[in-house]
Write a protein that holds these residues in place. Structure first.
Motif, short mmCIF file in Angstrom:
data_model
loop_
_atom_site.label_atom_id
_atom_site.label_comp_id
_atom_site.label_asym_id
_atom_site.label_seq_id
_atom_site.Cartn_x
_atom_site.Cartn_y
_atom_site.Cartn_z
N HIS A 80 5.31 61.16 58.32
CA HIS A 80 6.40 60.46 59.00
C HIS A 80 7.40 61.45 59.56
CE1 HIS A 80 5.37 56.67 56.50
NE2 HIS A 80 4.86 56.58 57.72
N GLU A 83 10.73 62.49 58.00
CA GLU A 83 10.58 62.95 56.62
C GLU A 83 10.18 64.42 56.55
OE1 GLU A 83 8.02 60.01 54.80
OE2 GLU A 83 9.25 58.37 55.57
N LYS A 164 9.84 57.61 63.08
CA LYS A 164 8.94 57.77 61.94
C LYS A 164 7.49 57.97 62.40
CE LYS A 164 8.45 55.33 57.51
NZ LYS A 164 8.56 54.01 56.85
N HIS A 227 6.55 62.35 50.99
CA HIS A 227 7.34 61.51 51.88
C HIS A 227 8.79 61.55 51.42
CE1 HIS A 227 4.18 59.15 54.14
NE2 HIS A 227 3.44 59.76 53.22
N THR A 228 9.68 60.90 52.18
CA THR A 228 11.05 60.64 51.74
C THR A 228 11.32 59.17 52.05
OG1 THR A 228 12.14 61.12 53.86
CG2 THR A 228 11.71 63.00 52.41
#
Ligand SMILES: [Zn+2]
Length: 517
Positions: A80, A83, A164, A227-228
């Motif tokens: 993403h 991220e 994203k 990820h975040t």
């Protein structure tokens, strides 16, 4: 106060003089590419990279291998765009782990050298370089001709901080064929968008396609997709009952070290993610840690990096070490030596697609494991594999033995009947090696192996020159070997003995020369 802080930073800097990655910055595709090449140049024995292919806007999807091991794990970041702090994280891992490896230092209690000698960690630090670049740099990093398209996918906004997807507007972590149909059907996003569009078909985006192919190549024991945000850990996607304890144990350990909260397994997970696909396809553990405290529709701030690094730096080594355990459970133990006789290719893993450019010269080597048709041996490049083939268990004896060949004898390049070549005529040869009825001799074409028939070993006759009287007809022979009897006997007469070999005498008679007993 500022002065003290400054002094502290200086000390830290000099303590890690061989640090090449600065993760405390907006970490771009260009920066990552540059750092990757520096690391590969500084640590060529443990850091290598390759491109998995290009994105639609011509950026490389880089994969970096850290370590020498035949066990593999695979960590990927920045599926993403917003991220990308996850790219900082894995680049810092490569930097710090390789430095510890070189310095033979332990890291968070792990012997990094032993971990990376057993396990190779494959990284794709930026699965989505187009999206990351758009998120970090905005429209200017893209051709004018597509600006309006990008703005449209961004719901009319020129601010791309929330982006994203990839630059096609496809959410790469909704692209994997795990429950994809229902994910796509139930999604409210039906066309390219800055987030959540799962594409028109699974693995439509080249980025996801390359990651899926690369996963098949690496065949990792465990994967981590960073990820975040939210400091939580996904680890579950319809894991089969027989694997659930193993997978939970690994997830819980990661959770303890990172202090991320494990997400409760859902009976109806949405799917489409890399982890989902990996768990479902490989029946192996797949983790998705979400870095940073929760941030809404943007990238986490750089200021959170150090905290996330502390939370993940040990856990990632733990996963690498666990990967080795899972791999070793599949390898059959071995602990014996073999001798090879020809150059053979070396493989990183017991699989034709992992053939290296290295070859093993004829050698006496220790076998440390077997897997299907392959043997594992230790080399200075780390564990390597060779195909089962022409080798002997143990080794030959070095000897120095004259052998009288009484028959035409076939030469072999190694002590195997399948490795036959030309013949040599009966003669005395000097054997320099012996193995199980085979002998190596020197020939004009180099060393060859023979398995002589009716030969006289240790043939070492003494010269003589004396008369002997034969009183009755006796058998005589072409060679001092009972199988070599002549049809016609030697008649009574006085002969000259020319050579003595045990009870055998080589004589000159009226009929010619030959051996008698
Ligand atoms: Zn994500």
């Amino acid at each position: 106060m500022a002065l003290i802080l400054f002094a502290g930073l200086c000390a830290a800097d000099s303590a890690k003089a061989a640090s090449y990655v600065n993760p405390n910055q907006v970490y771009s595709y260009e920066r990552m590419t540059y750092d990757m090449k520096v690391l590969a140049r500084k640590y060529p024995s443990i850091v290598q990279y390759r491109s998995l292919g290009k994105t639609p806007y011509g950026r490389e999807i880089w994969a970096i291998k850290l370590g020498k091991g035949d066990a593999t794990v695979f960590y990927n970041s920045s599926h993403h765009a917003r991220e990308w702090l996850t790219t900082n994280l894995v680049m810092e891992m490569i930097d710090q782990y390789s430095e510890a490896y070189m310095a033979k230092r332990t890291f968070e209690g792990y012997n990094v050298q032993s971990v990376l000698n057993n396990t190779s960690i494959w990284f794709v630090p930026m699965v989505n370089p187009d999206g990351v670049t758009l998120q970090q740099k905005g429209l200017n990093a893209f051709p004018k001709s597509i600006h309006s398209k990008l703005i449209k996918m961004n719901n009319g906004s020129r601010n791309f901080k929330r982006w994203k997807a990839n630059a096609q507007g496809i959410d790469l972590n909704r692209q994997y064929p795990a429950n994809w149909d229902s994910l796509s059907r139930n999604s409210s996003v039906k066309s390219p968008s800055f987030k959540n569009f799962s594409g028109y078909r699974p693995l439509q985006a080249v980025e996801a396609q390359k990651i899926a192919q690369f996963t098949a190549f690496v065949d990792p024991e465990i994967t981590i997709s960073y990820h975040t945000s939210g400091r939580i850990l996904y680890w579950h996607f319809k894991n089969k009952p027989q694997f659930i304890d193993r997978d939970r144990r690994i997830a819980e350990a990661y959770g303890r070290m990172s202090r991320y909260t494990l997400v409760k397994p859902s009976s109806n997970p949405s799917g489409g993610g890399y982890k989902d696909w990996f768990i479902q396809t490989y029946n192996r553990p797949g983790l998705t840690p979400e870095l940073s405290y929760g941030v809404y529709e943007t990238n986490p701030p750089i200021s959170v990096f150090n905290e996330e690094w502390k939370r993940n730096r040990k856990a990632a080594l733990y996963v690498a070490a666990e990967g080795d355990k899972l791999w070793e459970a599949k390898v059959s133990d071995a602990n014996y030596n073999i001798t090879t006789f020809e150059k053979v290719p070396l493989y990183d893993r017991p699989n034709t697609s992992h053939k290296t450019k290295l070859t093993l010269n004829p050698a006496y080597v220790k076998v440390t494991g077997t897997y299907k048709d392959y043997l594992r041996i230790g080399t200075t490049y780390g564990p390597k594999w060779i195909k089962k083939g022409y080798y002997i268990n143990g080794t030959y004896k070095k000897i120095s033995m004259p052998i009288l060949l009484t028959e035409k004898t076939q030469l072999h390049s190694m002590p195997f009947t399948a490795k036959a070549g030309t013949y040599i005529n009966p003669q005395t040869v000097k054997a320099v090696k012996s193995y199980n009825g085979w002998y190596a001799i020197q020939t004009v074409n180099g060393e060859k192996w023979i398995k002589p028939v009716n030969a006289v070993l240790n043939f070492n006759p003494v010269e003589a020159n004396e008369q002997a009287v034969i009183t009755t007809a006796v058998d005589w022979y072409d060679y001092p070997h009972t199988t070599k009897k002549r049809a016609v006997q030697l008649q009574p007469q006085t002969v000259t003995v020319k050579q003595v070999w045990g009870t055998w005498r080589y004589v000159t008679a009226a009929e010619g020369e030959g051996w008698i007993k």
